[in-house]
Write a protein that holds these residues in place. Structure first.
Motif, PDB file in Angstrom:
ATOM      1  N   ARG A 198       0.830  -1.206   0.000  1.00 29.83           N
ATOM      2  CA  ARG A 198       0.000   0.000   0.000  1.00 29.83           C
ATOM      3  C   ARG A 198       0.865   1.257   0.000  1.00 29.83           C
ATOM      4  N   SER A 199       1.935   1.213   0.773  1.00 30.04           N
ATOM      5  CA  SER A 199       2.822   2.374   0.835  1.00 30.04           C
ATOM      6  C   SER A 199       3.477   2.645  -0.510  1.00 30.04           C
ATOM      7  N   ALA A 200       3.930   1.588  -1.180  1.00 24.03           N
ATOM      8  CA  ALA A 200       4.566   1.745  -2.493  1.00 24.03           C
ATOM      9  C   ALA A 200       3.595   2.338  -3.504  1.00 24.03           C
ATOM     10  N   ILE A 201       2.351   1.851  -3.494  1.00 29.81           N
ATOM     11  CA  ILE A 201       1.348   2.360  -4.428  1.00 29.81           C
ATOM     12  C   ILE A 201       1.033   3.828  -4.128  1.00 29.81           C
ATOM     13  N   TRP A 202       0.928   4.170  -2.859  1.00 34.35           N
ATOM     14  CA  TRP A 202       0.626   5.551  -2.480  1.00 34.35           C
ATOM     15  C   TRP A 202       1.738   6.495  -2.935  1.00 34.35           C
ATOM     16  N   VAL A 203       2.989   6.136  -2.661  1.00 36.67           N
ATOM     17  CA  VAL A 203       4.128   6.981  -3.034  1.00 36.67           C
ATOM     18  C   VAL A 203       4.182   7.166  -4.555  1.00 36.67           C
ATOM     19  N   CYS A 204       4.053   6.059  -5.292  1.00 38.09           N
ATOM     20  CA  CYS A 204       4.116   6.140  -6.755  1.00 38.09           C
ATOM     21  C   CYS A 204       2.915   6.896  -7.333  1.00 38.09           C
ATOM     22  N   GLY A 205       1.748   6.722  -6.729  1.00 39.60           N
ATOM     23  CA  GLY A 205       0.559   7.412  -7.215  1.00 39.60           C
ATOM     24  C   GLY A 205       0.632   8.914  -7.032  1.00 39.60           C
TER      25      GLY A 205
ATOM     26  N   GLY B   4      -2.334  12.095 -18.891  1.00 42.46           N
ATOM     27  CA  GLY B   4      -2.824  10.769 -19.245  1.00 42.46           C
ATOM     28  C   GLY B   4      -1.707   9.831 -19.663  1.00 42.46           C
ATOM     29  N   LEU B   5      -0.724  10.346 -20.405  1.00 38.96           N
ATOM     30  CA  LEU B   5       0.407   9.521 -20.836  1.00 38.96           C
ATOM     31  C   LEU B   5       1.236   9.048 -19.640  1.00 38.96           C
ATOM     32  N   ILE B   6       1.467   9.938 -18.692  1.00 37.60           N
ATOM     33  CA  ILE B   6       2.214   9.558 -17.490  1.00 37.60           C
ATOM     34  C   ILE B   6       1.398   8.572 -16.650  1.00 37.60           C
ATOM     35  N   GLY B   7       0.101   8.819 -16.544  1.00 41.01           N
ATOM     36  CA  GLY B   7      -0.765   7.914 -15.789  1.00 41.01           C
ATOM     37  C   GLY B   7      -0.753   6.506 -16.350  1.00 41.01           C
ATOM     38  N   MET B   8      -0.737   6.368 -17.666  1.00 43.06           N
ATOM     39  CA  MET B   8      -0.707   5.036 -18.279  1.00 43.06           C
ATOM     40  C   MET B   8       0.564   4.283 -17.939  1.00 43.06           C
ATOM     41  N   VAL B   9       1.690   4.990 -17.873  1.00 42.08           N
ATOM     42  CA  VAL B   9       2.961   4.346 -17.525  1.00 42.08           C
ATOM     43  C   VAL B   9       2.900   3.775 -16.107  1.00 42.08           C
ATOM     44  N   PHE B  10       2.385   4.577 -15.169  1.00 41.45           N
ATOM     45  CA  PHE B  10       2.269   4.129 -13.777  1.00 41.45           C
ATOM     46  C   PHE B  10       1.308   2.949 -13.648  1.00 41.45           C
ATOM     47  N   LEU B  11       0.128   3.073 -14.257  1.00 40.50           N
ATOM     48  CA  LEU B  11      -0.880   2.025 -14.134  1.00 40.50           C
ATOM     49  C   LEU B  11      -0.427   0.722 -14.797  1.00 40.50           C
ATOM     50  N   GLY B  12       0.264   0.835 -15.923  1.00 39.65           N
ATOM     51  CA  GLY B  12       0.789  -0.364 -16.577  1.00 39.65           C
ATOM     52  C   GLY B  12       1.811  -1.074 -15.712  1.00 39.65           C
ATOM     53  N   GLY B  13       2.725  -0.302 -15.104  1.00 37.44           N
ATOM     54  CA  GLY B  13       3.716  -0.899 -14.221  1.00 37.44           C
ATOM     55  C   GLY B  13       3.090  -1.541 -13.002  1.00 37.44           C
ATOM     56  N   LEU B  14       2.052  -0.897 -12.448  1.00 38.96           N
ATOM     57  CA  LEU B  14       1.381  -1.430 -11.271  1.00 38.96           C
ATOM     58  C   LEU B  14       0.705  -2.775 -11.593  1.00 38.96           C
TER      59      LEU B  14
ATOM     60  N   GLU C 183      12.092   6.205   0.947  1.00 39.53           N
ATOM     61  CA  GLU C 183      13.550   6.207   0.807  1.00 39.53           C
ATOM     62  C   GLU C 183      14.018   5.067  -0.088  1.00 39.53           C
ATOM     63  N   GLU C 184      13.444   3.879   0.107  1.00 35.81           N
ATOM     64  CA  GLU C 184      13.838   2.723  -0.701  1.00 35.81           C
ATOM     65  C   GLU C 184      13.478   2.935  -2.166  1.00 35.81           C
ATOM     66  N   ILE C 185      12.293   3.470  -2.408  1.00 40.15           N
ATOM     67  CA  ILE C 185      11.858   3.727  -3.780  1.00 40.15           C
ATOM     68  C   ILE C 185      12.747   4.763  -4.457  1.00 40.15           C
ATOM     69  N   LEU C 186      13.073   5.823  -3.737  1.00 39.11           N
ATOM     70  CA  LEU C 186      13.902   6.879  -4.323  1.00 39.11           C
ATOM     71  C   LEU C 186      15.297   6.384  -4.678  1.00 39.11           C
ATOM     72  N   ARG C 187      15.839   5.469  -3.869  1.00 42.46           N
ATOM     73  CA  ARG C 187      17.178   4.936  -4.174  1.00 42.46           C
ATOM     74  C   ARG C 187      17.196   4.229  -5.519  1.00 42.46           C
ATOM     75  N   PHE C 188      16.075   3.625  -5.883  1.00 41.23           N
ATOM     76  CA  PHE C 188      15.988   2.976  -7.189  1.00 41.23           C
ATOM     77  C   PHE C 188      15.539   3.960  -8.269  1.00 41.23           C
ATOM     78  N   GLN C 189      14.541   4.787  -7.946  1.00 38.44           N
ATOM     79  CA  GLN C 189      13.914   5.621  -8.966  1.00 38.44           C
ATOM     80  C   GLN C 189      14.823   6.736  -9.467  1.00 38.44           C
ATOM     81  N   ILE C 190      15.644   7.295  -8.597  1.00 39.00           N
ATOM     82  CA  ILE C 190      16.480   8.427  -9.028  1.00 39.00           C
ATOM     83  C   ILE C 190      17.432   8.035 -10.154  1.00 39.00           C
TER      84      ILE C 190
END
Length: 437
Positions: free
Chosen positions: A79-86, A130-140, A220-227
């Protein structure tokens, strides 16, 4: 593992081919409805929105897929990962819309040297959220292994996208096609959002608020990968946008831009199977790495690489042999670029192979290394070639830039993937030794 490969890859193939196929078909119809030069303008405007969205999404698709797959059995972290990414997706969509809308006049007059593109660029900025939203939703959805939901939503939204964009081009030419692109992209995102809510209903939604306790840790964990992953996009995607932009400025020939857009689109279709296989198996590879199952991860990596190379080689040979006939289907005026299409197939095979090898880099978290070992050398090579030779050789310079860049990238990805697998094996051996002791 082979059953997982077939099941996930087949549904992911349906999703990817529905998305990319609808893009191809809609472009095919727009080509038929607009003249050659106008289609060149359309492709330049929509590519600008597409690359702006893909830069600003900052690898949110990869990030969501990785962390959702890794923590799918841990409700709080999921849930935390989805919230942060959303939250990131929502904010980056608004920022992207504002930046492109406010800079449309500068881009049209100073970059493309075509003031008439100001209003089309302003309109197309509406598609960025919408284009950015599709990228997130597809990955999820990929992280949840909900490939069936992804496939169904992609088929439905793809069909509507084709109808809407073709109708726009038929009713109002260039600006109508761009409005159709905006509406189609927004509807795609909404349909994928509905499919995601249905998929999450039994997995995430509940009354517990304990996930908030790990939100900071997960951020913090997500940012270490995402950056580093996002910075890779900041390097790569501007380069892909700069190539047609430099071609436009150097030649002021929108026909060449139209030819480049078609050849790039056909190259992307050849690379699709590699992307399908890699995306389908990435969650399984992430799980194997998280559980220190080195042999299982290695089998997944090997199967992905062999399948991707085989599909890309067969498809590239077919397109190269039938290049003139393939281009004639789009229009007789496109047949003049048959040799350039054949040349681009070399880049397609190299890129498809690199995509499958990149799984190993992503699974082992060597994202910083990929920037310096693969992306920077590749993109600098491409930009040097197109800047130095576009004025003299036009379209051919842009295609040669892609071939050289793909070759440099493949060499770097192979070297880094070998190191990544070696590191994974060493880590697995250390874990097993500690368990025995």
């Amino acid at each position: 593992m082979l059953k997982s490969l077939f099941r996930h890859s087949s549904w992911n193939a349906v999703a990817t081919f529905s998305h990319q196929g609808s893009t191809f078909v809609s472009n095919f119809l727009v080509i038929k409805l607009l003249d050659h030069v106008t289609y060149g303008k359309f492709s330049l405007v929509t590519l600008t929105a597409f690359y702006a969205a893909n830069v600003l999404q900052f690898a949110i698709g990869l990030t969501a897929s990785k962390f959702v797959a890794r923590y799918v059995a841990d409700d709080d972290r999921l849930r935390s990962a989805i919230w942060v990414c959303g939250v990131f997706t929502f904010a980056s969509g608004l920022v992207g819309f504002a930046i492109l809308a406010l800079s449309s006049a500068i881009l049209a007059r100073s970059v493309f040297i075509e003031p008439s593109l100001t209003w089309p660029l302003t309109v197309v900025s509406l598609s960025v959220p919408g284009l950015i939203g599709m990228v997130f939703l597809g990955g999820l959805l990929q992280g949840l292994h909900e490939f069936r939901a992804l496939a169904i939503s992609s088929m439905l939204s793809g069909l509507l996208f084709v109808v809407i964009m073709a109708a726009g081009a038929w009713m109002d030419g260039l600006i109508g096609a761009i409005w159709g692109f905006v509406a189609g992209s927004t509807i795609r995102c909404m349909i994928m959002g509905g499919a995601t809510m249905l998929a999450l209903r039994s997995v995430v939604i509940g009354r517990s608020v304990s996930w908030r306790k790990v939100r900071s840790e997960m951020s913090e964990e997500i940012l270490r990968f995402q950056i580093p992953a996002g910075l890779a996009g900041f390097i790569t995607l501007p380069t892909l946008w700069l190539i047609p932009t430099i071609l436009t400025r150097s030649t002021q020939n929108f026909s060449d831009v139209a030819l480049y857009s078609v050849i790039f689109m056909l190259k992307s279709l050849v690379v699709i199977p590699a992307s399908v296989i890699s995306l389908a198996l990435q969650p399984s590879a992430e799980k194997a790495c998280a559980l220190d199952q080195f042999e299982e991860a290695t089998r997944i990596f090997r199967a992905s690489s062999l399948a991707a190379f085989a599909f890309a080689t067969v498809a590239a040979l077919f397109v190269a042999i039938c290049a003139q006939k393939v281009l004639t289907v789009l229009g007789q005026s496109f047949a003049v670029a048959a040799f350039e299409l054949q040349l681009m197939m070399i880049a397609a095979v190299a890129e498809a192979t690199a995509v499958s090898l990149y799984m190993r880099i992503q699974a082992t978290g060597r994202m910083w290394g990929s920037i310096f070992a693969t992306l920077l050398p590749r993109d600098l090579t491409m930009l040097f070639i197109v800047t130095a030779f576009a004025a003299s050789y036009g379209l051919r310079a842009a295609i040669v830039a892609h071939v050289a860049g793909a070759t440099v990238n493949l060499i770097g990805v192979y070297w880094l993937s070998v190191k990544a697998v070696g590191r994974l094996g060493l880590s697995s051996g250390t874990v097993q030794s500690s368990r025995l002791s």
